[in-house]
Structure formats: structure tokens, C-alpha cells
Design a protein around this motif. Structure first.
Motif, PDB file in Angstrom:
ATOM      1  N   ALA A  66      13.465  32.543 -48.180  1.00 38.59           N
ATOM      2  CA  ALA A  66      12.635  33.464 -47.401  1.00 38.59           C
ATOM      3  C   ALA A  66      11.559  34.095 -48.267  1.00 38.59           C
ATOM      4  O   ALA A  66      10.413  34.252 -47.838  1.00 38.59           O
ATOM      5  N   HIS A  69       8.919  31.287 -49.389  1.00 39.03           N
ATOM      6  CA  HIS A  69       8.100  30.698 -48.331  1.00 39.03           C
ATOM      7  C   HIS A  69       7.653  31.713 -47.289  1.00 39.03           C
ATOM      8  O   HIS A  69       7.256  31.340 -46.192  1.00 39.03           O
ATOM      9  N   LYS A  71       9.109  33.829 -45.249  1.00 38.85           N
ATOM     10  CA  LYS A  71       9.751  33.767 -43.936  1.00 38.85           C
ATOM     11  C   LYS A  71       9.879  35.175 -43.353  1.00 38.85           C
ATOM     12  O   LYS A  71       9.960  36.161 -44.083  1.00 38.85           O
ATOM     13  N   TRP A  75      13.843  35.429 -39.281  1.00 42.23           N
ATOM     14  CA  TRP A  75      14.357  34.163 -39.818  1.00 42.23           C
ATOM     15  C   TRP A  75      15.545  34.455 -40.734  1.00 42.23           C
ATOM     16  O   TRP A  75      16.574  33.791 -40.666  1.00 42.23           O
TER      17      TRP A  75
END
Length: 133
Positions: A66, A69, A71, A75
Motif C-alpha cells: 500500500a 503503490h 493504495k 484497499w
């Protein structure tokens, strides 16, 4: 340093919330059903090993990806809930299947508790790490 902050934040949140849950939600239900099997004092080493391992799994599969990237927290919450459901579900539903004094109430309470706990601890760890790094 980011990974250390993430691990420590997630671990502390997990322990703090689970202490409350174990003391006031899980323990009374388990005592009513299997109190004769419970220790007076819990064993610290196995508990610590479980928490350390589970937090590592959460970081590997959810929290670190997370952060890497970017997120969303939704998520993180959802994926951590799946890990919590898998971990706590394996324990609870296996126990329900093979232990004669295990009850549906115990299994479902701990399953829901562990799912939510894992989701909240992972999300909190990510939020704290994002705020500090």
C-alpha cells in the motif's frame, strides 16, 4: 526507517486493541464455554510469537504494498480484513469442527473480532506511517 515505523505502529495498535477485546469481549465468552480449559494467566511467548508473525504477514501482503503503490486506505482495510478472516477463521472454524465444547458463539465472535482487529491495525499502521514519513 519507514518499514520500522510501519511495523511498530501496526504492532502497537494491534496489541492495544486486542488487549481490550480479549479482556472484555472474548474472555467472558470463552470462560462461559471452556473456562475449565483456560489458564489463570496467559502464556506470553506464544501470544507474542503470533502477534509478531501476523503483523509481519499483514505488512508483507498489505501495508508495505500500500505504501509502495499509494493504495487507498479502503484497499488496506479490505485486504487486511481478508487476512484477518483467513487467520482467525482457520483457528475458529477448525476448533468448532473438532472441539466438543467449542460453540458457534465463540467461533463467530472471535472470527469477527479478528477480522476487524486486523483491518483496523493495518489501516492505522499505514496512516501513522504516511503521516510520519
Amino acid at each position: 526507517m519507514t518499514l520500522i515505523i510501519l511495523y511498530v505502529a501496526t504492532f502497537v495498535i494491534f496489541l492495544a486493541i486486542d488487549y481490550v477485546g480479549l479482556s472484555y469481549i472474548i474472555k467472558p465468552i470463552f470462560e462461559a464455554n471452556i473456562g475449565h480449559l483456560m489458564l489463570e494467566e496467559f502464556r506470553v511467548l506464544p501470544a507474542f510469537a503470533f502477534y509478531a508473525f501476523l503483523v509481519g504477514i499483514i505488512l508483507w501482503f498489505v501495508s508495505w504494498p500500500a505504501l509502495q503503490h499509494d493504495k487507498s486506505v479502503w484497499w488496506v482495510l479490505g485486504n487486511a480484513a481478508l487476512i484477518g478472516a483467513a487467520g482467525y477463521g482457520t483457528y475458529e472454524f477448525t476448533s468448532l469442527a473438532i472441539m466438543k465444547d467449542w460453540s458457534w458463539g465463540m467461533a463467530l465472535t472471535d472470527f469477527v473480532w479478528g477480522t476487524c482487529l486486523t483491518a483496523v491495525a493495518a489501516t492505522g499502521g499505514v496512516l501513522i506511517t504516511r503521516a510520519l514519513t
